[in-house]
Design a protein around this motif. Structure first.
Motif, short mmCIF file in Angstrom:
data_model
loop_
_atom_site.label_atom_id
_atom_site.label_comp_id
_atom_site.label_asym_id
_atom_site.label_seq_id
_atom_site.Cartn_x
_atom_site.Cartn_y
_atom_site.Cartn_z
N ALA A 67 0.84 -1.20 0.00
CA ALA A 67 0.00 0.00 0.00
C ALA A 67 0.87 1.25 0.00
CB ALA A 67 -0.91 0.01 1.22
N THR A 68 0.33 2.29 -0.62
CA THR A 68 1.02 3.58 -0.65
C THR A 68 0.01 4.68 -0.39
OG1 THR A 68 2.62 2.77 -2.27
CG2 THR A 68 2.44 5.15 -1.99
N ILE A 69 0.29 5.49 0.62
CA ILE A 69 -0.56 6.64 0.89
C ILE A 69 0.08 7.87 0.25
CG2 ILE A 69 0.56 7.16 3.11
CD1 ILE A 69 -2.22 8.02 4.15
N SER A 70 -0.76 8.74 -0.27
CA SER A 70 -0.29 9.98 -0.87
C SER A 70 -1.36 11.04 -0.68
CB SER A 70 0.04 9.79 -2.36
OG SER A 70 -1.12 9.39 -3.08
N ARG A 71 -1.02 12.29 -0.98
CA ARG A 71 -2.00 13.36 -0.83
C ARG A 71 -1.74 14.46 -1.83
NH1 ARG A 71 -1.29 15.78 5.12
NH2 ARG A 71 -2.56 17.51 4.31
N ASP A 72 -2.79 15.18 -2.12
CA ASP A 72 -2.71 16.36 -2.97
C ASP A 72 -3.21 17.52 -2.12
OD1 ASP A 72 -3.18 18.45 -4.77
OD2 ASP A 72 -3.70 17.10 -6.39
N ASN A 73 -2.29 18.30 -1.61
CA ASN A 73 -2.67 19.38 -0.69
C ASN A 73 -3.54 20.43 -1.37
OD1 ASN A 73 -1.28 18.22 1.46
ND2 ASN A 73 0.62 19.27 0.96
N ALA A 74 -3.33 20.64 -2.64
CA ALA A 74 -4.13 21.64 -3.35
C ALA A 74 -5.59 21.22 -3.44
CB ALA A 74 -3.57 21.88 -4.74
N LYS A 75 -5.81 19.91 -3.42
CA LYS A 75 -7.17 19.39 -3.53
C LYS A 75 -7.71 18.89 -2.19
CE LYS A 75 -6.68 17.85 -8.34
NZ LYS A 75 -6.76 16.70 -9.27
N ASN A 76 -6.91 19.04 -1.13
CA ASN A 76 -7.32 18.54 0.20
C ASN A 76 -7.77 17.08 0.11
OD1 ASN A 76 -6.82 20.96 1.56
ND2 ASN A 76 -8.86 21.76 1.09
N THR A 77 -7.01 16.30 -0.60
CA THR A 77 -7.38 14.92 -0.87
C THR A 77 -6.24 13.98 -0.49
OG1 THR A 77 -8.87 15.58 -2.66
CG2 THR A 77 -8.13 13.29 -2.65
N VAL A 78 -6.61 12.86 0.10
CA VAL A 78 -5.65 11.82 0.42
C VAL A 78 -6.04 10.55 -0.33
CG1 VAL A 78 -6.91 11.09 2.50
CG2 VAL A 78 -4.46 10.61 2.31
N TYR A 79 -5.04 9.80 -0.74
CA TYR A 79 -5.26 8.59 -1.52
C TYR A 79 -4.61 7.39 -0.82
CZ TYR A 79 -5.89 12.19 -5.08
OH TYR A 79 -6.30 13.31 -5.78
N LEU A 80 -5.13 6.22 -1.11
CA LEU A 80 -4.51 4.99 -0.65
C LEU A 80 -4.55 3.99 -1.79
CD1 LEU A 80 -3.26 3.50 1.81
CD2 LEU A 80 -5.52 2.50 2.19
N GLN A 81 -3.40 3.67 -2.32
CA GLN A 81 -3.27 2.65 -3.34
C GLN A 81 -2.90 1.33 -2.67
OE1 GLN A 81 -3.51 2.92 -6.87
NE2 GLN A 81 -3.24 0.69 -6.95
N ILE A 82 -3.71 0.31 -2.88
CA ILE A 82 -3.42 -0.99 -2.30
C ILE A 82 -3.30 -2.01 -3.42
CG2 ILE A 82 -4.02 -2.67 -0.53
CD1 ILE A 82 -6.04 -0.75 0.58
N ASN A 83 -2.18 -2.69 -3.47
CA ASN A 83 -1.94 -3.72 -4.47
C ASN A 83 -1.91 -5.09 -3.80
OD1 ASN A 83 -1.55 -1.64 -6.43
ND2 ASN A 83 0.57 -1.42 -5.74
N SER A 84 -1.94 -6.12 -4.61
CA SER A 84 -1.86 -7.50 -4.12
C SER A 84 -2.85 -7.71 -2.97
CB SER A 84 -0.43 -7.81 -3.65
OG SER A 84 0.50 -7.63 -4.69
N LEU A 85 -4.08 -7.32 -3.20
CA LEU A 85 -5.09 -7.40 -2.15
C LEU A 85 -5.31 -8.83 -1.69
CD1 LEU A 85 -7.47 -4.70 -3.56
CD2 LEU A 85 -6.67 -4.77 -1.19
#
Length: 120
Positions: A67-85
């Motif tokens: 998993a990788t967490i990331s964010r876009d501060n300009a969009k006030n958005t956080v993401y979570l990419q999860i692989n090999s579920l």
């Protein structure tokens, strides 16, 4: 008021991938840490990953390397990419943000969750 809304959950086969998103809106001056927790049926809510406003991350051992967490501060958005579920990743995923309002006070806000179901 501040709202956090998650999206991107769903049904996926084991070995697949998902990208969760969480957008914050409302009376926001800035957002400190953001992150993801999850809660499986019958279990307590557990930390998945966090990210600071500067981009420093922390991932739980259960998802580290997948998993990788990331964010876009300009969009006030956080993401979570999860692989090999895996089936054990099945849970409701909640995002949170430590939001600084217009008067300078920081409060934690939570989304309502998005369900991720991994079939074997």
């Amino acid at each position: 008021q501040v709202q956090l809304v998650e999206s991107g959950g769903g049904l996926v086969q084991a070995g697949g991938s998902l990208r969760l998103s969480c957008a914050a809106s409302g009376s926001i001056f800035s957002i400190n840490a953001m992150g993801w927790y999850r809660q499986a049926p019958g279990n307590e809510r557990e930390l998945v990953a966090t990210i600071t406003d500067g981009g420093s991350t922390n991932h739980a051992d259960s998802v580290k390397g997948r998993a990788t967490i990331s964010r876009d501060n300009a969009k006030n958005t956080v993401y979570l990419q999860i692989n090999s579920l895996k089936p054990e990743d099945t849970a409701v995923y909640y995002c949170y943000g430590n939001v600084v309002g217009p008067f300078g006070y920081a409060l934690n806000y939570w989304g309502k969750g998005t369900l991720v179901t991994v079939s074997s």
